[in-house]
Motif scaffolding. Structure first.
Motif, PDB file in Angstrom:
ATOM      1  N   GLY A  71       0.806  -1.291   0.196  1.00 43.22           N
ATOM      2  CA  GLY A  71      -0.146  -0.120  -0.013  1.00 43.22           C
ATOM      3  C   GLY A  71       1.009   1.254  -0.134  1.00 43.22           C
ATOM      4  N   TYR A  72       0.218   2.429  -0.253  1.00 46.40           N
ATOM      5  CA  TYR A  72       0.787   3.689  -0.257  1.00 46.40           C
ATOM      6  C   TYR A  72      -0.016   4.792  -0.013  1.00 46.40           C
ATOM      7  CZ  TYR A  72      -0.511   4.915  -5.080  1.00 46.40           C
ATOM      8  OH  TYR A  72      -1.306   5.343  -6.193  1.00 46.40           O
ATOM      9  N   VAL A  73       0.321   6.013   0.212  1.00 48.13           N
ATOM     10  CA  VAL A  73      -0.495   7.202   0.327  1.00 48.13           C
ATOM     11  C   VAL A  73       0.466   8.334  -0.338  1.00 48.13           C
ATOM     12  CG1 VAL A  73       0.595   7.929   2.585  1.00 48.13           C
ATOM     13  CG2 VAL A  73      -1.850   8.747   1.683  1.00 48.13           C
ATOM     14  N   LEU A  74      -0.034   9.286  -0.834  1.00 48.08           N
ATOM     15  CA  LEU A  74       0.647  10.228  -1.769  1.00 48.08           C
ATOM     16  C   LEU A  74      -0.027  11.668  -1.173  1.00 48.08           C
ATOM     17  CD1 LEU A  74       2.269  11.939  -3.642  1.00 48.08           C
ATOM     18  CD2 LEU A  74       0.688  11.247  -5.472  1.00 48.08           C
ATOM     19  N   VAL A  75       0.554  12.531  -0.599  1.00 47.73           N
ATOM     20  CA  VAL A  75      -0.181  13.797   0.103  1.00 47.73           C
ATOM     21  C   VAL A  75       0.907  14.884  -0.328  1.00 47.73           C
ATOM     22  CG1 VAL A  75       0.901  13.546   2.228  1.00 47.73           C
ATOM     23  CG2 VAL A  75      -1.089  14.711   2.004  1.00 47.73           C
ATOM     24  N   PHE A  76       0.047  16.001  -0.599  1.00 47.06           N
ATOM     25  CA  PHE A  76       0.806  17.204  -0.918  1.00 47.06           C
ATOM     26  C   PHE A  76       0.346  18.459  -0.084  1.00 47.06           C
ATOM     27  CE2 PHE A  76       0.035  15.477  -5.087  1.00 47.06           C
ATOM     28  CZ  PHE A  76       1.362  15.373  -5.644  1.00 47.06           C
ATOM     29  N   HIS A  77       1.423  19.045   0.491  1.00 45.40           N
ATOM     30  CA  HIS A  77       1.056  20.222   1.440  1.00 45.40           C
ATOM     31  C   HIS A  77       1.405  21.498   0.951  1.00 45.40           C
ATOM     32  CE1 HIS A  77       1.851  16.784   4.291  1.00 45.40           C
ATOM     33  NE2 HIS A  77       2.786  16.506   3.716  1.00 45.40           N
ATOM     34  N   HIS A  78       0.294  22.308   0.846  1.00 50.58           N
ATOM     35  CA  HIS A  78       0.320  23.596   0.260  1.00 50.58           C
ATOM     36  C   HIS A  78      -0.527  24.436   1.161  1.00 50.58           C
ATOM     37  CE1 HIS A  78      -3.491  21.434  -1.369  1.00 50.58           C
ATOM     38  NE2 HIS A  78      -3.916  22.915  -1.462  1.00 50.58           N
ATOM     39  N   SER A  79      -0.235  25.839   0.857  1.00 45.06           N
ATOM     40  CA  SER A  79      -0.667  27.061   1.394  1.00 45.06           C
ATOM     41  C   SER A  79      -2.308  27.588   1.021  1.00 45.06           C
ATOM     42  CB  SER A  79       0.217  28.318   1.609  1.00 45.06           C
ATOM     43  OG  SER A  79       1.365  27.918   2.434  1.00 45.06           O
ATOM     44  N   THR A  80      -3.047  27.909   1.906  1.00 40.43           N
ATOM     45  CA  THR A  80      -4.191  28.277   1.079  1.00 40.43           C
ATOM     46  C   THR A  80      -4.642  29.515   1.999  1.00 40.43           C
ATOM     47  OG1 THR A  80      -5.493  27.127   3.034  1.00 40.43           O
ATOM     48  CG2 THR A  80      -5.046  25.811   0.779  1.00 40.43           C
ATOM     49  N   PHE A  81      -5.443  30.394   1.373  1.00 41.50           N
ATOM     50  CA  PHE A  81      -6.269  31.508   2.027  1.00 41.50           C
ATOM     51  C   PHE A  81      -7.284  31.203   3.047  1.00 41.50           C
ATOM     52  CE2 PHE A  81      -5.055  33.755  -1.995  1.00 41.50           C
ATOM     53  CZ  PHE A  81      -3.844  34.311  -1.593  1.00 41.50           C
ATOM     54  N   TYR A  82      -8.128  30.170   2.389  1.00 34.98           N
ATOM     55  CA  TYR A  82      -9.480  29.669   3.282  1.00 34.98           C
ATOM     56  C   TYR A  82      -9.219  29.109   4.723  1.00 34.98           C
ATOM     57  CZ  TYR A  82      -9.182  24.776   2.222  1.00 34.98           C
ATOM     58  OH  TYR A  82      -8.774  23.538   2.051  1.00 34.98           O
ATOM     59  N   ALA A  83      -7.928  28.575   4.826  1.00 38.17           N
ATOM     60  CA  ALA A  83      -7.662  27.985   6.111  1.00 38.17           C
ATOM     61  C   ALA A  83      -6.619  28.612   6.725  1.00 38.17           C
ATOM     62  CB  ALA A  83      -6.978  26.537   5.721  1.00 38.17           C
ATOM     63  N   ASN A  84      -6.198  30.036   6.314  1.00 38.80           N
ATOM     64  CA  ASN A  84      -5.335  30.626   7.003  1.00 38.80           C
ATOM     65  C   ASN A  84      -3.923  30.130   7.091  1.00 38.80           C
ATOM     66  OD1 ASN A  84      -6.788  33.254   7.431  1.00 38.80           O
ATOM     67  ND2 ASN A  84      -7.838  31.796   8.794  1.00 38.80           N
ATOM     68  N   GLY A  85      -3.633  29.273   6.318  1.00 39.71           N
ATOM     69  CA  GLY A  85      -2.292  28.539   6.417  1.00 39.71           C
ATOM     70  C   GLY A  85      -2.073  27.213   5.388  1.00 39.71           C
ATOM     71  N   LEU A  86      -1.358  26.356   5.948  1.00 39.40           N
ATOM     72  CA  LEU A  86      -0.998  25.365   5.439  1.00 39.40           C
ATOM     73  C   LEU A  86      -2.369  24.134   5.441  1.00 39.40           C
ATOM     74  CD1 LEU A  86       1.448  24.112   3.722  1.00 39.40           C
ATOM     75  CD2 LEU A  86       2.016  23.003   5.859  1.00 39.40           C
ATOM     76  N   ILE A  87      -2.549  23.302   4.055  1.00 38.66           N
ATOM     77  CA  ILE A  87      -3.368  22.264   4.304  1.00 38.66           C
ATOM     78  C   ILE A  87      -2.723  20.932   3.715  1.00 38.66           C
ATOM     79  CG2 ILE A  87      -5.527  23.677   4.394  1.00 38.66           C
ATOM     80  CD1 ILE A  87      -5.781  22.009   1.525  1.00 38.66           C
ATOM     81  N   SER A  88      -2.941  19.870   3.913  1.00 40.80           N
ATOM     82  CA  SER A  88      -2.375  18.590   3.573  1.00 40.80           C
ATOM     83  C   SER A  88      -3.466  17.985   2.743  1.00 40.80           C
ATOM     84  CB  SER A  88      -1.890  17.813   4.628  1.00 40.80           C
ATOM     85  OG  SER A  88      -0.935  18.261   5.350  1.00 40.80           O
ATOM     86  N   TRP A  89      -3.337  17.651   1.381  1.00 43.08           N
ATOM     87  CA  TRP A  89      -4.298  17.127   0.599  1.00 43.08           C
ATOM     88  C   TRP A  89      -3.924  15.693   0.065  1.00 43.08           C
ATOM     89  CZ3 TRP A  89      -8.873  18.215  -0.883  1.00 43.08           C
ATOM     90  CH2 TRP A  89      -9.625  17.525  -1.994  1.00 43.08           C
ATOM     91  N   VAL A  90      -4.431  14.749   0.432  1.00 41.83           N
ATOM     92  CA  VAL A  90      -4.352  13.515   0.095  1.00 41.83           C
ATOM     93  C   VAL A  90      -4.678  13.104  -1.163  1.00 41.83           C
ATOM     94  CG1 VAL A  90      -4.745  10.863   0.390  1.00 41.83           C
ATOM     95  CG2 VAL A  90      -4.694  12.570   2.364  1.00 41.83           C
ATOM     96  N   GLU A  91      -3.864  12.853  -2.151  1.00 42.10           N
ATOM     97  CA  GLU A  91      -4.171  12.518  -3.481  1.00 42.10           C
ATOM     98  C   GLU A  91      -4.281  11.259  -3.845  1.00 42.10           C
ATOM     99  OE1 GLU A  91      -5.244  14.232  -7.169  1.00 42.10           O
ATOM    100  OE2 GLU A  91      -4.121  15.443  -5.405  1.00 42.10           O
TER     101      GLU A  91
END
Length: 148
Positions: A66-86
């Motif tokens: 198994g595996y998981v791929l995630v991207f971490h990026h800044s957003t305006f709506y969350a006032n900072g970084l979010i982590s998006w599981v792709e």
């Protein structure tokens, strides 16, 4: 349980030597696109060097399961970084063993260390799994294909 086989699962960051084996899992996950080795290889190498991406694998002594791929990026709506599981994928024979849950827990730990505000994802086939591990349904996913 008499006769039960205990399988040890190791979780770790993907490395270059995982390229071919991970390709087969990624190809099994893909439904909208057919993955080709040339593009996959380039992307895999890029992801391993990307400080804003994590690829975590689950493996037995003999193979990746198994595996998981995630991207971490800044957003305006969350006032900072979010982590998006792709992408999250576990081989059929290993489902129901909490491997997906453990992969998500590792991503959540990484997100916390980065001070992400939330972990988010889109799913078409696994909403029951994500609800069972504490995720709430939040939005509808839209896409527009730009390639032919």
């Amino acid at each position: 349980m008499k006769g039960a086989i205990i399988i040890h699962i190791n979780y770790r960051e993907a490395v270059l030597q995982d390229e071919m084996e991970l390709f087969n899992l990624a190809a099994s996950l893909a439904t909208s696109y057919k993955i080709n080795m040339k593009d996959y290889s380039r992307i895999f190498k890029d992801l391993l060097c990307d400080k804003n991406a994590d690829v975590v694998i689950a493996e037995t002594e003999s193979r990746i399961v198994g595996y998981v791929l995630v991207f971490h990026h800044s957003t305006f709506y969350a006032n900072g970084l979010i982590s998006w599981v792709e992408e999250l994928f576990v081989l059929d024979d290993f489902r129901g063993m909490k491997i997906g849950q453990n992969l998500m827990e590792r991503i959540e730990e990484k997100a916390c260390k980065r001070e992400s505000k939330l972990v988010a994802l889109a799913t078409r086939r696994a909403s029951g799994f994500y609800k069972a591990i504490g995720y709430d349904e939040s939005a509808t996913y839209f896409k527009k294909n730009l390639s032919t």
